[in-house]
Enzyme design. Structure first.
Site: not given
Ligand code: SPV
Ligand code: MG
Length: 554
Positions: A57-59, A69, A96, A98, A125, A131, A133-134, A169, A200
């Protein structure tokens, strides 16, 4: 399959298999799951839990690095983290990725690097770099569809492994552009060659995801991240025909809760005592890091001579039979012709290149003032036995190690015999113990029963002699000799001792166990010590008579 502890690049054949394993998950008819990890340790834990794949996971990786993130960590820093994760595990990892860290060119370079490092898949994505975080409040800027399709094509054209996957994504629902836009984008990305679509949503209910899945109707594998609609029964995702659900950040969040709790309590209490039983043991830490493989590897690749042998000297007791002689100092510091007994022992060890010597003190530890030794203190030396003292030193040794009583004197060759043995546990036993005992009686000798007695021509006989048990009974006619209080253990032997100490601690019998009991227990569990017979050339000091004799013969 490489051992999980092997932190070198894995062979290409098994790297390939990670990509094909991921593809099999993505295309299976079952709903499959990826679990979040953000470093080598969490990746190992995910695999250990039974997951068949990992979401890098990027986050989570950013947060674990202490940054946002928001592409604050560079893509090479992400790759470096991934490399640790991949080396630590055998299940496939999807990064992930990004937005791909730039345009099509940055993305195709990323794909090559991921393939080179055995990463199975990447998800990108359709937003613009850098970017955010979503799930965070704020505006999300979507990428141009054509530009994003070019990026997908560039990635697919660059992959070094046919089974590598690029997952596209769609952020249209996150950005508030609606279902039609999401479907339009999904169609375009599918056409461009994406191996799967990740749709997502940040809604608390799964409605828009399920509506999308219905419209998409299985045109390609469909992946979801149910972080905000977590309360949805997983069965509903199955019924909707989804391919993969990603539990996206829960190891990171679990670690934040646990670390906050423990740090807060230790800070408040200024003590570790309250938390010791609640945190993972060091044993678990060493196991997770794969140290057992290291023990085997050293045995396989290092000659016994190259691994430095350490020593533990058990010198906690006062020696009360020596009365006023040991009022100011423990027995090991008694003078033996101009130098303390312990200094002579340490010199014998040093002469045999055993330089890392840990002395377990108890009575008057400040009087044990020799250079080049490590001291540990058995605080409960008055009420506990030798194994408690040994337990105090186990943190200081990794083996191989000599274990010696602190009140013995022996000729150098005795130690050499033990050091030359390749057994996991080896004990020096005096076969002529009765000849050397005053009037045939000694102060509580540690007598051993072995599988064979001493033979004068033993040096011609290459079969090893093994310990069966210790006996306390001086009249036990089956006794073959007296253990002189000197042993050597290999790394594996030390691990066996360590494990048995844990068992004794759990049984509540650690305090009253002595070393002969410990060796007898190990023998009964199939880890019998090998015996090296000697005939004299040693003495121990229990009382003033022993001391006088020692001063005479030395
Ligand atoms: C992540 O886990 O970094 C994601 C999912 O991209 S989210 O945090 O929902 O964007
Ligand atoms: Mg991410």
């Amino acid at each position: 399959m490489p051992h999980p502890a092997l932190v070198y690049p894995v062979p290409e054949s098994s790297q390939n298999s990670k990509a094909s394993k991921f593809r099999a998950l993505l295309t299976s008819s079952e709903l499959e799951f990826l679990m979040e990890a953000h470093n080598g340790l969490s990746a190992k834990i995910v695999e250990e839990a039974g997951f068949k794949g990992i979401w890098a996971s990027g986050l989570s990786m950013a947060t674990a690095l202490g940054v946002r993130d928001r592409n604050e960590a560079s893509w090479t820093q992400v790759i470096e983290t991934l490399e640790f994760m991949s080396d630590a595990t055998s299940v496939p990892i999807m990064l992930d990725g990004d937005t791909g860290y730039g345009d099509f060119n940055n993305f195709r370079r990323l794909v090559v690097k991921l393939c080179q490092r055995g990463i199975a898949a990447v998800c990108i994505e359709d937003k613009v770099f850098p970017k955010t975080n979503s799930l965070i409040d704020g505006k999300q800027v979507l990428a141009d569809i054509e530009e994003f399709c070019g990026k997908i094509r560039a990635g697919k054209d660059s992959q070094l492994d046919d089974d590598f996957s690029v997952v596209a994504r769609i952020e249209a629902l996150i950005a508030g552009w609606g279902m039609d836009e999401a479907l339009r984008r999904a169609e375009a990305y599918h056409e461009a060659g994406a191996d799967a679509i990740l749709i997502h949503s940040k809604k608390p209910a799964p409605d828009e995801i399920l509506a999308f899945a219905k419209e998409w109707a299985g045109r390609s594998p469909l992946v979801i991240v149910p972080t905000t609609y977590y309360a949805t029964p997983t069965e509903r995702f199955r019924e909707a025909g989804l391919s993969m659900a990603i539990w996206a950040n829960h190891n990171l969040r679990a670690s934040i809760s646990a670390m906050r709790e423990i740090s807060g309590r230790i800070f408040a209490k200024q003590s570790l005592n309250d938390v010791e039983g609640e945190v993972a043991s060091l044993k678990e830490v060493f196991a997770l890091a794969g140290n057992s493989e290291m023990v085997e590897a050293e045995r396989r690749y290092l000659s016994a001579k190259t691994v430095e042998t350490q020593a533990v000297v058990l010198a906690a007791t006062r020696g009360s039979a020596l009365a006023e002689l040991t009022e100011e100092r423990p027995k090991c510091m008694l003078d033996l012709r101009g130098e303390p007994l312990l200094r002579r022992l340490v010199r014998t060890l040093n002469n045999a290149e055993v330089r890392d010597v840990t002395v377990v003190c108890g009575y008057k530890p400040e009087a044990v003032d020799l250079p080049n030794i490590k001291k540990v203190v058995n605080q409960s030396f008055e009420t506990s036995g030798e194994v408690s003292s040994l337990a105090c030193a186990l943190g200081a040794v990794s083996g191989p190690a000599v274990i010696s009583y602190g009140d013995i004197v022996f000729r150098d060759y005795v130690l050499d015999l033990l050091l030359q043995s390749d057994a996991d546990i080896v004990l020096a036993v005096d076969a002529k113990w009765q000849d050397h005992a005053e009037g045939g009686r000694k102060h509580a000798p540690d007598l051993v029963v072995c599988d064979r007695p001493y033979a004068e021509d033993q040096f011609l006989d290459e079969r090893s002699v093994m310990l069966e048990r210790f006996t306390n009974d001086q009249d036990d006619l089956s006794a073959h000799g007296e253990w002189i209080g000197l042993a050597r253990v290999s790394r594996a032997g030390l691990e066996a001792l360590r494990d048995e100490v844990d068992v004794l601690r759990a049984e509540g019998t650690l305090e009253k166990t002595n070393l002969p009991d410990l060796f007898t227990r190990l023998a009964s569990k199939g880890m019998a010590a090998r015996i090296v017979y000697i005939t004299g050339h040693w003495l121990d000091i229990n009382d003033a008579f022993d001391l006088a004799r020692a001063r005479n013969v030395i």
